[in-house]
Design an enzyme around this catalytic site. Structure first.
Site, mmCIF file in Angstrom:
data_model
loop_
_atom_site.group_PDB
_atom_site.id
_atom_site.type_symbol
_atom_site.label_atom_id
_atom_site.label_comp_id
_atom_site.label_asym_id
_atom_site.label_seq_id
_atom_site.Cartn_x
_atom_site.Cartn_y
_atom_site.Cartn_z
ATOM 1 N N PHE A 146 0.336 -7.212 -5.824
ATOM 2 C CA PHE A 146 0.281 -5.977 -4.924
ATOM 3 C C PHE A 146 -0.863 -5.247 -4.656
ATOM 4 O O PHE A 146 -1.419 -4.845 -5.938
ATOM 5 C CB PHE A 146 1.481 -5.266 -5.396
ATOM 6 C CG PHE A 146 1.686 -4.349 -4.487
ATOM 7 C CD1 PHE A 146 2.211 -4.261 -3.176
ATOM 8 C CD2 PHE A 146 1.460 -2.708 -4.808
ATOM 9 C CE1 PHE A 146 2.358 -3.068 -2.468
ATOM 10 C CE2 PHE A 146 1.965 -1.706 -3.972
ATOM 11 C CZ PHE A 146 2.107 -1.937 -2.821
ATOM 12 N N PHE A 184 0.680 -8.031 0.078
ATOM 13 C CA PHE A 184 1.257 -8.491 -1.144
ATOM 14 C C PHE A 184 1.110 -10.096 -1.172
ATOM 15 O O PHE A 184 1.304 -10.714 -0.188
ATOM 16 C CB PHE A 184 2.845 -8.272 -1.102
ATOM 17 C CG PHE A 184 3.723 -8.769 -2.511
ATOM 18 C CD1 PHE A 184 3.635 -7.946 -3.440
ATOM 19 C CD2 PHE A 184 4.322 -9.801 -2.421
ATOM 20 C CE1 PHE A 184 4.085 -8.314 -4.756
ATOM 21 C CE2 PHE A 184 4.997 -10.369 -3.469
ATOM 22 C CZ PHE A 184 4.861 -9.645 -4.637
ATOM 23 N N GLN A 240 11.206 -6.152 1.868
ATOM 24 C CA GLN A 240 11.307 -7.446 2.652
ATOM 25 C C GLN A 240 12.126 -7.370 3.946
ATOM 26 O O GLN A 240 12.075 -8.240 4.768
ATOM 27 C CB GLN A 240 12.219 -8.247 1.553
ATOM 28 C CG GLN A 240 11.262 -8.667 0.384
ATOM 29 C CD GLN A 240 10.215 -9.570 0.541
ATOM 30 O OE1 GLN A 240 9.451 -9.412 1.556
ATOM 31 N NE2 GLN A 240 10.036 -10.730 -0.036
ATOM 32 N N ASN A 243 15.412 3.282 1.712
ATOM 33 C CA ASN A 243 14.918 4.464 2.167
ATOM 34 C C ASN A 243 15.502 4.887 3.619
ATOM 35 O O ASN A 243 16.110 3.963 4.191
ATOM 36 C CB ASN A 243 13.572 4.613 1.903
ATOM 37 C CG ASN A 243 12.635 3.629 2.748
ATOM 38 O OD1 ASN A 243 12.826 3.319 3.907
ATOM 39 N ND2 ASN A 243 11.293 3.540 2.327
ATOM 40 N N GLY A 261 12.718 10.572 0.400
ATOM 41 C CA GLY A 261 11.427 11.026 0.073
ATOM 42 C C GLY A 261 12.041 12.709 -0.792
ATOM 43 O O GLY A 261 12.855 12.707 -1.476
ATOM 44 N N ASP A 269 11.661 2.242 -7.113
ATOM 45 C CA ASP A 269 12.262 1.580 -8.359
ATOM 46 C C ASP A 269 12.543 2.235 -9.505
ATOM 47 O O ASP A 269 13.642 1.992 -9.976
ATOM 48 C CB ASP A 269 10.814 0.275 -8.478
ATOM 49 C CG ASP A 269 10.451 -0.500 -7.644
ATOM 50 O OD1 ASP A 269 11.137 -0.780 -6.707
ATOM 51 O OD2 ASP A 269 9.323 -0.687 -7.864
#
Length: 323
Positions: free
Chosen positions: A102, A116, A169, A191, A221, A253
């Protein structure tokens, strides 16, 4: 509670651009875009969504099984994960492809441009998660799209609970693929922007999504987290204040890692989101997705500051223990 985390394992090459991408973007010329940004710093770090989530769970005391594919260049990385509580015995080793990479550039506004390279990740679709044993929950994080769909179908067929985390993705998946990934998930993580992508590409409304998943978790956020369930009031959780802002890669993550670990502890959705939010704050305070560290005392102190003494009492016996 036995949890498998299926997702990418990669190295992150993180660049810093001292300026604003927006100052170089001409809307009327986007079809001809050709830009180069001079980076002032480069950090090479361990990453990959699956590995990041598993790492966060490991440092909180859980021992997840990481499921993914790497190249022969990943020996040191796998050792690092093992040292931090991650079971890597289900990681597939590619014979001829390098570990995924990445590359991301972040500007002064914390906006990011990224690329990526999948490499060995493309072989993740060859992993049969059903052959790895019984699980209470399978986390399907960004990975080779074929692997993501295979894992979700396997879980549905066997009645195994799974968490769908399509994340980046979503930009490359069509509506049918997204529907195939999300349908029947116990948890759906996105998100706010990704949530709208789900609606746009599948044609589902927010109510349609809640007809198909157990718990929907949307991160906003700095505006916190919203948790939705069909027929229930939304749960809103604020972020945990950061001491400094260093670099945002991997924040989502870490949130998932904290949320899932607290879920494995048997805590409420609100407490799970709070644990996830504080772990995410540790990531935003450091450069790299797996460079954060904390003591139990410091974690509990910050948790109390952010969410109160009663909330801290609920998690205090779990932090640092193996579940």
């Amino acid at each position: 509670m036995r949890i498998a985390v299926a997702g990418s394992i990669a190295t992150d090459h993180l660049f810093t651009f001292e300026g604003r991408f927006a100052d170089s973007l001409l809307v009327e010329q986007l079809s001809k875009i050709s830009l180069s940004f001079l980076a002032s710093d480069l950090q090479v770090r361990r990453g990959g969504t699956g590995a990041n989530i598993a790492f966060g769970m490991g440092v909180l005391g859980h021992r997840p099984l990481l499921v993914g594919a790497v190249g022969k260049d990943a020996g040191d990385y796998l050792s690092w994960l093992q040292e931090h509580g991650v079971d890597t015995q289900a990681v597939r080793l590619s014979e001829d492809k390098a570990t995924a990479r990445f590359t991301c550039t972040t500007d002064d506004d914390q906006a990011q441009l990224a690329t990526f390279y999948p490499g060995a990740m493309a072989e993740a679709a060859e992993i049969d998660i059903a052959a790895l044993g019984a699980f209470d929950l399978v986390v399907i994080a960004p990975d080779d799209p074929g692997a993501m769909l295979r894992h979700s179908a396997s879980c549905r067929d066997r009645g195994v609970a799974f968490a769908a985390d399509p994340s980046q993705q979503l930009a490359f998946m069509d509506g049918a693929s997204i529907r195939g990934l999300v349908e029947g998930a116990s948890y759906l993580f996105t998100n706010a922007y990704e949530a709208e992508l789900v609606h746009d590409k599948t044609g589902w409304s927010a109510d349609d999504v809640l007809d198909r998943v157990g718990v929907r978790v949307i991160t906003h956020g700095a505006d916190g987290i919203v948790i939705s369930r069909k027929g229930e009031d939304d749960i809103t959780v604020p972020v945990a204040p950061a001491r400094q802002i260093a670099e945002p890669t991997g924040v989502g993550d870490a949130f998932r890692a904290g949320f899932l670990t607290a879920t494995a502890w048997g805590l409420s959705l609100e407490r799970a989101a709070q644990v996830g939010a504080l772990l995410a704050t540790h990531v935003v305070e450091t450069v790299g997705t797996q460079e954060y560290a904390f003591t139990k005392a410091d974690f509990l102190s910050r948790f109390t500051e952010a969410y109160g003494e009663a909330a801290c009492a609920d998690i205090s016996t779990h932090i640092g223990t193996d579940h």
